[in-house]
Design an enzyme around this catalytic site. Structure first.
Site, PDB file in Angstrom:
ATOM      1  N   SER A   1      30.171  25.182  40.562  1.00 23.67           N
ATOM      2  CA  SER A   1      29.035  25.952  40.019  1.00 23.67           C
ATOM      3  C   SER A   1      29.432  27.426  39.935  1.00 23.67           C
ATOM      4  CB  SER A   1      27.795  25.762  40.885  1.00 23.67           C
ATOM      5  OG  SER A   1      28.067  26.046  42.231  1.00 23.67           O
ATOM      6  N   ARG A   2      28.810  28.137  39.002  1.00 25.82           N
ATOM      7  CA  ARG A   2      29.311  29.480  38.643  1.00 25.82           C
ATOM      8  C   ARG A   2      28.199  30.504  38.545  1.00 25.82           C
ATOM      9  NH1 ARG A   2      35.064  30.074  38.082  1.00 25.82           N
ATOM     10  NH2 ARG A   2      35.759  27.959  38.432  1.00 25.82           N
TER      11      ARG A   2
ATOM     12  N   ASP B   1      40.111  38.269  37.013  1.00 25.46           N
ATOM     13  CA  ASP B   1      40.659  36.997  36.519  1.00 25.46           C
ATOM     14  C   ASP B   1      41.795  37.149  35.503  1.00 25.46           C
ATOM     15  OD1 ASP B   1      40.559  34.127  36.516  1.00 25.46           O
ATOM     16  OD2 ASP B   1      39.542  34.184  34.587  1.00 25.46           O
TER      17      ASP B   1
ATOM     18  N   TYR C   1      30.180  24.026  28.549  1.00 28.44           N
ATOM     19  CA  TYR C   1      30.461  24.613  29.863  1.00 28.44           C
ATOM     20  C   TYR C   1      31.615  25.612  29.863  1.00 28.44           C
ATOM     21  CZ  TYR C   1      30.669  25.034  34.890  1.00 28.44           C
ATOM     22  OH  TYR C   1      30.623  25.545  36.155  1.00 28.44           O
ATOM     23  N   GLY C   2      31.349  26.763  30.455  1.00 25.35           N
ATOM     24  CA  GLY C   2      32.337  27.747  30.898  1.00 25.35           C
ATOM     25  C   GLY C   2      33.592  27.923  30.066  1.00 25.35           C
TER      26      GLY C   2
ATOM     27  N   ARG D   1      36.396  23.039  33.164  1.00 23.91           N
ATOM     28  CA  ARG D   1      37.372  23.014  32.079  1.00 23.91           C
ATOM     29  C   ARG D   1      37.985  21.627  31.993  1.00 23.91           C
ATOM     30  NH1 ARG D   1      41.731  24.862  33.203  1.00 23.91           N
ATOM     31  NH2 ARG D   1      41.550  25.653  35.322  1.00 23.91           N
TER      32      ARG D   1
ATOM     33  N   GLY E   1      38.795  40.067  54.140  1.00 27.84           N
ATOM     34  CA  GLY E   1      39.059  41.498  54.329  1.00 27.84           C
ATOM     35  C   GLY E   1      40.358  41.782  55.072  1.00 27.84           C
TER      36      GLY E   1
ATOM     37  N   LYS F   1      39.393  32.020  28.661  1.00 28.67           N
ATOM     38  CA  LYS F   1      40.680  31.331  28.817  1.00 28.67           C
ATOM     39  C   LYS F   1      41.346  31.100  27.454  1.00 28.67           C
ATOM     40  CE  LYS F   1      40.072  30.998  33.250  1.00 28.67           C
ATOM     41  NZ  LYS F   1      40.868  31.827  34.161  1.00 28.67           N
TER      42      LYS F   1
ATOM     43  N   SER G   1      43.549  28.941  39.781  1.00 29.26           N
ATOM     44  CA  SER G   1      42.088  28.866  39.761  1.00 29.26           C
ATOM     45  C   SER G   1      41.537  28.551  41.151  1.00 29.26           C
ATOM     46  CB  SER G   1      41.651  27.769  38.801  1.00 29.26           C
ATOM     47  OG  SER G   1      42.214  28.008  37.536  1.00 29.26           O
ATOM     48  N   ALA G   2      40.425  29.220  41.476  1.00 29.41           N
ATOM     49  CA  ALA G   2      39.688  28.964  42.728  1.00 29.41           C
ATOM     50  C   ALA G   2      40.531  29.173  43.984  1.00 29.41           C
ATOM     51  CB  ALA G   2      39.077  27.568  42.695  1.00 29.41           C
ATOM     52  N   CYS G   3      41.391  30.194  43.971  1.00 27.64           N
ATOM     53  CA  CYS G   3      42.159  30.565  45.173  1.00 27.64           C
ATOM     54  C   CYS G   3      41.677  31.894  45.723  1.00 27.64           C
ATOM     55  CB  CYS G   3      43.645  30.676  44.856  1.00 27.64           C
ATOM     56  SG  CYS G   3      44.468  29.092  44.792  1.00 27.64           S
TER      57      CYS G   3
ATOM     58  N   LYS H   1      40.590  34.826  43.852  1.00 28.02           N
ATOM     59  CA  LYS H   1      40.909  36.080  43.141  1.00 28.02           C
ATOM     60  C   LYS H   1      39.724  37.046  43.167  1.00 28.02           C
ATOM     61  CE  LYS H   1      42.576  34.997  39.019  1.00 28.02           C
ATOM     62  NZ  LYS H   1      42.575  33.504  39.087  1.00 28.02           N
ATOM     63  N   THR H   2      38.509  36.498  42.952  1.00 27.45           N
ATOM     64  CA  THR H   2      37.330  37.375  42.928  1.00 27.45           C
ATOM     65  C   THR H   2      37.126  38.016  44.300  1.00 27.45           C
ATOM     66  OG1 THR H   2      36.391  35.922  41.246  1.00 27.45           O
ATOM     67  CG2 THR H   2      34.880  37.468  42.289  1.00 27.45           C
ATOM     68  N   ASN H   3      37.292  37.220  45.371  1.00 32.51           N
ATOM     69  CA  ASN H   3      37.150  37.785  46.726  1.00 32.51           C
ATOM     70  C   ASN H   3      38.173  38.891  46.967  1.00 32.51           C
ATOM     71  OD1 ASN H   3      35.208  35.882  47.168  1.00 32.51           O
ATOM     72  ND2 ASN H   3      36.456  34.553  48.460  1.00 32.51           N
TER      73      ASN H   3
ATOM     74  N   HIS I   1      47.012  35.574  34.067  1.00 29.95           N
ATOM     75  CA  HIS I   1      45.891  35.077  34.880  1.00 29.95           C
ATOM     76  C   HIS I   1      45.904  35.873  36.197  1.00 29.95           C
ATOM     77  CE1 HIS I   1      43.857  31.267  36.744  1.00 29.95           C
ATOM     78  NE2 HIS I   1      42.972  32.170  36.395  1.00 29.95           N
TER      79      HIS I   1
END
Ligand code: O2Y
Ligand code: MN
Length: 597
Positions: free
Chosen positions: A379-380, A288, A210-211, A82, A505, A219, A261-263, A265-267, A239
Site C-alpha cells: 500500500s502506498r 527514488d 496501479y502505481g 508493478r 537514524g 518508472k 525497491s522497498a529497501c 530509500k524514503t526513510n 534508481h
C-alpha cells in the site's frame, strides 16, 4: 465517430503544437472517448476532479480534522503492484532489450495493444496530462504527455510531477516529448501490458490502474525511457535517492544512493540523525530517482525529476520515519491502506494501539487479531514533496546538486559488510553491477530470495544491461571530478535472524564516515573487498548500544560466503554474454585472485 473525437481534441486544446495535436487526435480516434479534457494543473481542476472521484467511488474522503485534504483509494485486488512479467521493452532487435527485459517487436506490440485500445474509452473521458520531469526550464528536464481515462491517475500525476499549463508552456511547439497512452481497460491481468518504445519515446500501458504501471512519468519515463535517453545523450537515469548532509560547520555534501525497491530509500532520504549528532542536518532532494549529468565545473550534477513521493506505507511510523509521518499528515492520497471507524487510515507498523475494528484494504470488515493484513504490504502514499519538513531548497533547483558520493546498497542477511569504499570508479561500477538483494513485496513474485539487481535497475533499465554497465564505465571519461563510490548493507542478520545494525537514524554514523572519506578526513583499512572503517578512527559509535561482537559480525567478510557469492555473480555475468564489459570481468578476476591468494 472517430473523426469527431479527433476534431474535438484539436478544438478545445490550449496549445497549437502541431505534433502534439496530431498525436492526441490519432490516439482519440483509436480509443474513442466521449470527452477530451486538457488538464491545466489548477487548483480548481483538482477540486473538480476530486469531487468527481468521490462521487464515482474512486476516492473516499478521510476525516478532514485528522487528515485534511486526504483521500483513500482501493485498487482492484488483482492490481496491487508493478507487473514485471507484463512489462516490455519494444526495440527492433531483441538483443537491444537484452536478457533481463521482456521484449516485443515494436510493430507487433503496437498491433497487439491497438486491438485493446480500440474503442476502450467509449463512455469515458480522456484526460490529456502534460507534465515536466524535473524543475521547469532546467537543462535536464523532460516533458511528457500522458493520455489517460483515469481521474485517479490525473490526481496522482498532479502530485508526482509538475503537471499542467506550465509543462505545456515549456514544451512550446517542440516535438520532443514522451508520448504516454494509458487506459485502465477492464483491469484484467490477462489483458495487461506495460510497453516501452524507446526509439519512439513512447509508452503504452493497458489494463492496470496501479502505481508504477500507470503513473507513466515515474518508472516508465524517468527510468526505462530515461536510461535509454541517458545513454544516447551522455547522462545517467538512476534508481537513486538524493540527499544533502550538512555538518555543524555548515559544510553540505550531496550523496546519491541506489537501493532496490522497498529497501528504505524514503526513510534514508528523510533521516533524522540521532541525538549524538546535534547540529547535523539531512535534507531530501529526492527519494527514488536521480538524473545525473556532468556539469560545467567537471562535477556530476543530480536532479530529482519528481515532485512527490509514492512511498510504501506499512512500517512507516514516528520511530522509523517521523518526517514521512509529517509529510502524509495532509493533502495525501492513500492507496490500499485500512480505514478506521473515525475516518483515519491505518496500516501494519503504525504508531499506537492496533484498532479493535477496521475496514481492510479490500473494503471488508477486519477485527484485531485477524491473520489477514489490514493494509496491503505494497500500500502506498502519494504526497507532495513540499509537505516534507526536511525538503532541500535545492530540490527545485534546475541545475541540481553536485554529487560527491554514490552508495549502492542491497538487502542481504549475510555476505555483504556494513560499509566499504570502492578502490576506484571501475571497482565502484563493479560493486554496483554485482548488487544483489533479497526480494520484497514491491515486485510481484517470491519474497526473501536473493536476486541480482545491478545498480537497483534490474526492473528499470530500458536497454541491454551489458550496454548499460558499459555506459557507466564510459561516463568516467566525461566526469573529471568523479564521485567516490560506496557499498552498504543495513540488513545483515545474526544467527538468530535478528538485524544486527539498528538502521534508520543510526545510519547517520555510516553516512558521517562516507562524508569524512569524501572530504579526505579519515584514514581507512584495506580489505579484499574494498576500504572499510578502521577500528581506531572509523565509525562513531558513541551512545550506540551495540556490543563489539555485533559490530564485528556486521562488518565481517567471510571467505566461504564470498566464494558462493562469486558463483552467483558468474551466473549473472554469463547472462550478459559478449556484452559483459571487459573491465568488469577484470575486476572479477582480481577479486577471485585476492580471495584465492
Ligand atoms: O508497485 C508499484 O506500483 C510501485 S513501485 C515503486 C513506487 C515508488 C518507488 N519505487 C517503487 C519501486 O518499485 O521501486
Ligand atoms: Mn523505486
Amino acid at each position: 465517430m472517430a473523426s469527431t473525437q479527433a476534431a474535438a481534441a484539436t478544438e478545445q486544446a490550449p496549445t497549437k503544437n502541431p505534433t502534439l495535436l496530431a498525436w492526441v487526435a490519432k490516439m482519440a480516434a483509436m480509443t474513442q472517448p466521449d470527452r477530451i479534457v486538457w488538464c491545466d494543473g489548477s487548483e480548481a481542476e483538482k477540486q473538480r476532479l476530486t469531487e468527481q472521484a468521490v462521487k464515482d467511488g474512486t476516492l473516499i474522503p478521510l476525516n478532514p480534522k485528522t487528515r485534511p485534504g486526504c483521500y483513500l483509494h482501493r485498487s482492484n485486488p488483482n492490481d496491487v503492484a508493478r507487473v514485471e512479467h507484463l512489462t516490455f521493452i519494444c526495440t527492433p532487435n531483441k538483443t537491444d532489450a537484452g536478457p533481463t527485459n521482456n521484449w516485443m517487436e515494436p510493430e507487433a506490440a503496437y498491433t497487439k495493444l491497438s486491438q485493446l485500445f480500440e474503442g476502450c474509452m467509449k463512455g469515458r473521458t480522456m484526460y490529456v496530462v502534460p507534465y515536466a520531469m524535473g524543475p521547469l526550464g532546467g537543462p535536464s528536464t523532460k516533458i511528457g504527455v500522458e493520455l489517460t481515462d483515469s481521474d485517479y491517475v490525473v490526481l496522482n500525476m498532479r502530485i508526482m510531477t509538475r503537471m499542467g499549463k506550465a509543462a505545456l508552456d515549456m514544451l512550446g511547439d517542440s516535438d520532443d516529448f514522451n508520448r504516454g497512452l494509458h487506459s485502465t481497460g477492464d483491469v484484467n491481468p490477462d489483458r495487461r501490458y506495460i510497453c516501452h518504445f524507446p526509439q519512439d519515446n513512447t509508452i503504452w500501458s493497458f489494463g492496470s490502474g496501479y502505481g508504477g504501471n500507470v503513473l507513466l512519468g515515474k518508472k516508465c519515463l524517468a527510468l526505462r525511457i530515461g536510461s535509454y535517453l541517458g545513454r544516447e545523450e551522455g547522462w545517467l537515469a538512476e534508481h537513486m535517492l538524493i540527499l544533502g548532509v550538512t555538518s555543524p560547520k555548515g559544510e553540505t555534501t550531496y550523496i546519491a544512493a541506489a537501493f532496490p525497491s522497498a529497501c528504505g530509500k524514503t526513510n534514508f532520504a528523510m533521516m533524522i540523525p540521532p541525538k549524538e549528532y546535534a547540529g547535523w542536518k539531512i535534507e531530501t532532494v529526492g527519494d527514488d530517482i536521480a538524473w545525473m549529468r556532468p556539469g560545467p565545473d567537471g562535477r556530476l550534477y543530480a536532479i530529482n525529476p519528481e515532485a512527490g513521493y509514492f512511498g510504501v506505507v506499512p512500517g512507516t511510523n514516528y520511530k522509523t520515519n517521523p518526517n514521512a509521518m509529517e509529510t502524509i499528515s495532509k493533502d495525501t492520497l492513500f492507496t490500499n491502506v485500512a480505514l478506521t471507524p473515525d475516518g483515519d487510515v491505518w496500516w501494519e507498523g503504525k504508531d499506537g494501539e492496533v484498532p479493535e475494528e477496521l475496514i481492510d484494504w479490500q473494503g471488508k470488515p477486519w477485527k484485531k487479531g485477524s491473520t489477514e493484513k489490514a493494509a496491503h504490504p505494497n500500500s502506498r502514499f502519494t504526497a507532495p514533496m513540499s509537505n516534507n519538513p526536511v525538503l532541500s531548497a535545492k530540490a527545485n533547483d534546475p541545475q541540481g546538486v553536485p554529487i560527491s558520493a554514490i552508495i549502492f546498497g542491497g538487502r542481504r542477511s549475510n555476505t555483504v559488510p556494513l560499509v566499504l569504499q570502492a578502490f576506484n570508479w571501475t571497482h565502484g561500477v563493479f560493486l554496483g553491477a554485482t548488487m544483489g538483494s533479497e526480494t520484497t513485496a514491491a515486485a510481484t513474485g517470491k519474497v526473501g530470495v536473493v536476486r541480482r539487481d545491478p545498480m537497483a535497475m534490474l526492473p528499470f533499465c530500458g536497454y541491454h544491461m551489458g550496454d548499460y554497465l558499459q555506459h557507466w564505465l564510459d561516463m568516467q571519461k566525461s566526469i573529471p571530478q568523479l564521485p567516490k563510490i560506496f557499498q552498504v548493507n543495513w540488513f545483515r542478520q545474526d544467527k538468530n535472524g535478528k538485524f544486527i545494525w539498528p538502521g534508520f537514524g543510526e545510519n547517520m554514523r555510516v553516512l558521517e564516515w562516507i562524508v569524512n572519506r569524501v572530504q579526505g578526513r579519515v584514514p581507512t583499512q584495506e580489505t579484499l573487498l574494498g576500504w572499510v572503517p578502521r577500528q581506531d578512527q572509523g565509525l562513531n559509535l558513541n551512545g550506540l548500544d551495540l556490543p563489539a561482537e555485533a559490530l564485528q559480525e556486521a562488518t565481517s567478510i567471510k571467505e566461504d560466503e564470498w566464494k558462493t557469492e562469486l558463483k552467483s555473480q558468474e551466473v549473472f555475468f554469463e547472462q550478459l554474454g559478449t556484452k559483459a564489459p571487459e573491465a568488469l570481468m577484470l575486476q572479477r578476476k582480481l577479486l577471485i585472485a585476492r580471495l584465492d591468494g
